[in-house]
Design an enzyme around this catalytic site. Structure first.
Site, PDB file in Angstrom:
ATOM      1  N   ARG A 165       0.372 -49.574 -15.772  1.00 40.94           N
ATOM      2  CA  ARG A 165      -1.022 -50.004 -15.567  1.00 40.94           C
ATOM      3  C   ARG A 165      -1.633 -50.564 -16.854  1.00 40.94           C
ATOM      4  O   ARG A 165      -1.465 -50.021 -17.930  1.00 40.94           O
ATOM      5  CB  ARG A 165      -1.877 -48.831 -15.088  1.00 40.94           C
ATOM      6  N   LYS A 224      -5.733 -44.913  -5.759  1.00 41.93           N
ATOM      7  CA  LYS A 224      -7.082 -44.748  -5.189  1.00 41.93           C
ATOM      8  C   LYS A 224      -7.970 -45.953  -5.518  1.00 41.93           C
ATOM      9  O   LYS A 224      -8.616 -46.531  -4.657  1.00 41.93           O
ATOM     10  CB  LYS A 224      -7.770 -43.476  -5.750  1.00 41.93           C
TER      11      LYS A 224
HETATM   12  P1  AP5 Z   1      -9.929 -41.941 -12.857  1.00 42.08           P
HETATM   13  O1  AP5 Z   1     -10.052 -43.227 -13.510  1.00 42.08           O
HETATM   14  O2  AP5 Z   1     -10.428 -41.800 -11.462  1.00 42.08           O
HETATM   15  O3  AP5 Z   1      -8.435 -41.424 -12.989  1.00 42.08           O
HETATM   16  P2  AP5 Z   1      -7.426 -40.641 -11.998  1.00 42.08           P
HETATM   17  O4  AP5 Z   1      -8.077 -39.862 -10.918  1.00 42.08           O
HETATM   18  O5  AP5 Z   1      -6.546 -39.883 -12.893  1.00 42.08           O
HETATM   19  O6  AP5 Z   1      -6.735 -41.767 -11.217  1.00 42.08           O
HETATM   20  P3  AP5 Z   1      -6.062 -43.046 -11.801  1.00 42.08           P
HETATM   21  O7  AP5 Z   1      -7.153 -44.018 -12.155  1.00 42.08           O
HETATM   22  O8  AP5 Z   1      -5.049 -42.731 -12.816  1.00 42.08           O
HETATM   23  O9  AP5 Z   1      -5.238 -43.521 -10.537  1.00 42.08           O
HETATM   24  P4  AP5 Z   1      -5.566 -44.304  -9.222  1.00 42.08           P
HETATM   25  O10 AP5 Z   1      -5.135 -43.427  -8.092  1.00 42.08           O
HETATM   26  O11 AP5 Z   1      -6.967 -44.840  -9.147  1.00 42.08           O
HETATM   27  O12 AP5 Z   1      -4.532 -45.489  -9.387  1.00 42.08           O
HETATM   28  P5  AP5 Z   1      -4.754 -47.064  -9.517  1.00 42.08           P
HETATM   29  O13 AP5 Z   1      -5.321 -47.614  -8.261  1.00 42.08           O
HETATM   30  O14 AP5 Z   1      -5.423 -47.420 -10.804  1.00 42.08           O
HETATM   31  O15 AP5 Z   1     -10.696 -40.840 -13.728  1.00 42.08           O
HETATM   32  C1  AP5 Z   1     -10.457 -40.772 -15.103  1.00 42.08           C
HETATM   33  C2  AP5 Z   1     -11.192 -39.602 -15.723  1.00 42.08           C
HETATM   34  O16 AP5 Z   1     -12.608 -39.707 -15.473  1.00 42.08           O
HETATM   35  C3  AP5 Z   1     -10.850 -38.206 -15.224  1.00 42.08           C
HETATM   36  O17 AP5 Z   1      -9.678 -37.705 -15.813  1.00 42.08           O
HETATM   37  C4  AP5 Z   1     -12.101 -37.441 -15.678  1.00 42.08           C
HETATM   38  O18 AP5 Z   1     -12.086 -37.203 -17.065  1.00 42.08           O
HETATM   39  C5  AP5 Z   1     -13.204 -38.426 -15.401  1.00 42.08           C
HETATM   40  N1  AP5 Z   1     -13.781 -38.259 -14.056  1.00 42.08           N
HETATM   41  C6  AP5 Z   1     -13.811 -39.215 -13.086  1.00 42.08           C
HETATM   42  N2  AP5 Z   1     -14.407 -38.731 -11.985  1.00 42.08           N
HETATM   43  C7  AP5 Z   1     -14.764 -37.441 -12.261  1.00 42.08           C
HETATM   44  C8  AP5 Z   1     -15.391 -36.415 -11.516  1.00 42.08           C
HETATM   45  N3  AP5 Z   1     -15.758 -36.603 -10.258  1.00 42.08           N
HETATM   46  N4  AP5 Z   1     -15.569 -35.208 -12.103  1.00 42.08           N
HETATM   47  C9  AP5 Z   1     -15.179 -34.988 -13.362  1.00 42.08           C
HETATM   48  N5  AP5 Z   1     -14.569 -35.917 -14.134  1.00 42.08           N
HETATM   49  C10 AP5 Z   1     -14.362 -37.144 -13.588  1.00 42.08           C
HETATM   50  O19 AP5 Z   1      -3.215 -47.513  -9.563  1.00 42.08           O
HETATM   51  C11 AP5 Z   1      -2.398 -47.195 -10.664  1.00 42.08           C
HETATM   52  C12 AP5 Z   1      -1.478 -48.394 -10.991  1.00 42.08           C
HETATM   53  O20 AP5 Z   1      -0.577 -48.581  -9.904  1.00 42.08           O
HETATM   54  C13 AP5 Z   1      -2.222 -49.718 -11.147  1.00 42.08           C
HETATM   55  O21 AP5 Z   1      -1.616 -50.439 -12.205  1.00 42.08           O
HETATM   56  C14 AP5 Z   1      -2.030 -50.454  -9.816  1.00 42.08           C
HETATM   57  O22 AP5 Z   1      -1.982 -51.865  -9.983  1.00 42.08           O
HETATM   58  C15 AP5 Z   1      -0.705 -49.881  -9.338  1.00 42.08           C
HETATM   59  N6  AP5 Z   1      -0.682 -49.685  -7.885  1.00 42.08           N
HETATM   60  C16 AP5 Z   1      -1.657 -49.139  -7.124  1.00 42.08           C
HETATM   61  N7  AP5 Z   1      -1.294 -49.064  -5.843  1.00 42.08           N
HETATM   62  C17 AP5 Z   1      -0.030 -49.567  -5.794  1.00 42.08           C
HETATM   63  C18 AP5 Z   1       0.908 -49.761  -4.728  1.00 42.08           C
HETATM   64  N8  AP5 Z   1       0.625 -49.403  -3.457  1.00 42.08           N
HETATM   65  N9  AP5 Z   1       2.108 -50.293  -5.049  1.00 42.08           N
HETATM   66  C19 AP5 Z   1       2.417 -50.642  -6.315  1.00 42.08           C
HETATM   67  N10 AP5 Z   1       1.565 -50.499  -7.367  1.00 42.08           N
HETATM   68  C20 AP5 Z   1       0.354 -49.960  -7.090  1.00 42.08           C
END
Ligand code: AP5
Length: 218
Positions: A129, A14
């Site tokens: 990551r 995301k």
């Molecule tokens: P947040 O940081 O948003 O964590 P998440 O939803 O668990 O999502 P991630 O950040 O783990 O994943 P992502 O989908 O963004 O992946 P990314 O692009 O980094 O939230 C963290 C915490 O904040 C929550 O648990 C909660 O406590 C709190 N919070 C936030 N919003 C809230 C709300 N609205 N209400 C309540 N609490 C809230 O990609 C992951 C990795 O994969 C990276 O290293 C990237 O380089 C790699 N990658 C990405 N896309 C690809 C691809 N297509 N191919 C290969 N590698 C890729």
């Protein structure tokens, strides 16, 4: 003020897709997770201190706290750009609150994009990551390595593993996601705002599919 939301499990990409789209300057990427981590790094921030226990357990912030936080963010944003919300909403009350907030600021939600990927891919992405401990830029040890090992390309800050990427916390985030997502999907389906995107390919491929959706709805 127009807006879209990008949803999906932890590790779906995301934040990466949101940042990629925002690099073209037409969109503003708003990641609530990044903004909360930013508050947490500021030791003088009461909000950062309040959020820490939830983040460290891999739990969501209570809805009221998350919604108030989002209100503060939205009111500072440039309303001429399309806002891309990543990480909001996480619950049905948040989904409803977002629509109300947008209406209050003269805006509208145009689409809710669900990134779909299998669990193995998501786990691999989370495992590799690293983020900059200073500016939050996201890297991946294999797919998106920094030019210099463990050093941020943008600000030379140190690369770190997120606390909530430790396996137990990551599992807890996934559990929280799975418990709540179906209600949100049902809500957006009923409003004909839901678009599913296959996020198992490259970053560019995912971004292209999102742009296609945005063209369809504009
Ligand atoms: P947040 O940081 O948003 O964590 P998440 O939803 O668990 O999502 P991630 O950040 O783990 O994943 P992502 O989908 O963004 O992946 P990314 O692009 O980094 O939230 C963290 C915490 O904040 C929550 O648990 C909660 O406590 C709190 N919070 C936030 N919003 C809230 C709300 N609205 N209400 C309540 N609490 C809230 O990609 C992951 C990795 O994969 C990276 O290293 C990237 O380089 C790699 N990658 C990405 N896309 C690809 C691809 N297509 N191919 C290969 N590698 C890729």
């Amino acid at each position: 003020m127009q807006a879209i939301v990008i949803m999906g499990p932890p590790g779906a990409g995301k934040g990466t897709a949101g940042a990629h789209l925002a690099s073209g300057n037409k969109f503003t990427h708003i990641s609530t997770g990044d903004r909360i981590r930013h508050e947490m790094r500021n030791t003088a921030s009461p909000l950062g201190r309040e959020c820490r226990p939830y983040m460290e357990r891999g739990d969501y912030l209570p809805d009221e706290m998350a919604i108030n936080f989002l209100r503060e963010i939205i009111q500072k944003e440039d309303s001429s750009k399309t806002l891309i919300f990543d990480g909001f909403p996480r619950t049905l009350p948040q989904a409803k609150a977002l629509e109300e907030l947008l209406k209050e600021f003269g805006g509208e939600l145009k689409a809710a994009i669900l990134l779909e990927t299998d669990a193995t891919t998501a786990v691999k992405r989370i495992d590799g990551r690293r983020i900059c401990g200073a500016c939050d830029k996201v890297y991946h040890l294999e797919v998106k390595a920094p030019r210099v090992e463990n050093v941020c390309d943008e600000c030379s800050g140190p690369l770190i593993k997120r606390d909530d990427d430790e396996p137990l916390n990551a599992k807890s985030r996934m559990r929280n996601y799975l418990i709540r997502i179906q209600d949100i999907i049902t809500h957006y389906e009923a409003k004909k705002l839901l678009f599913k995107v296959d996020a198992s390919g490259t970053v560019e491929n995912t971004a292209e599919q999102i742009i296609k959706v945005m063209k369809e709805i504009s």
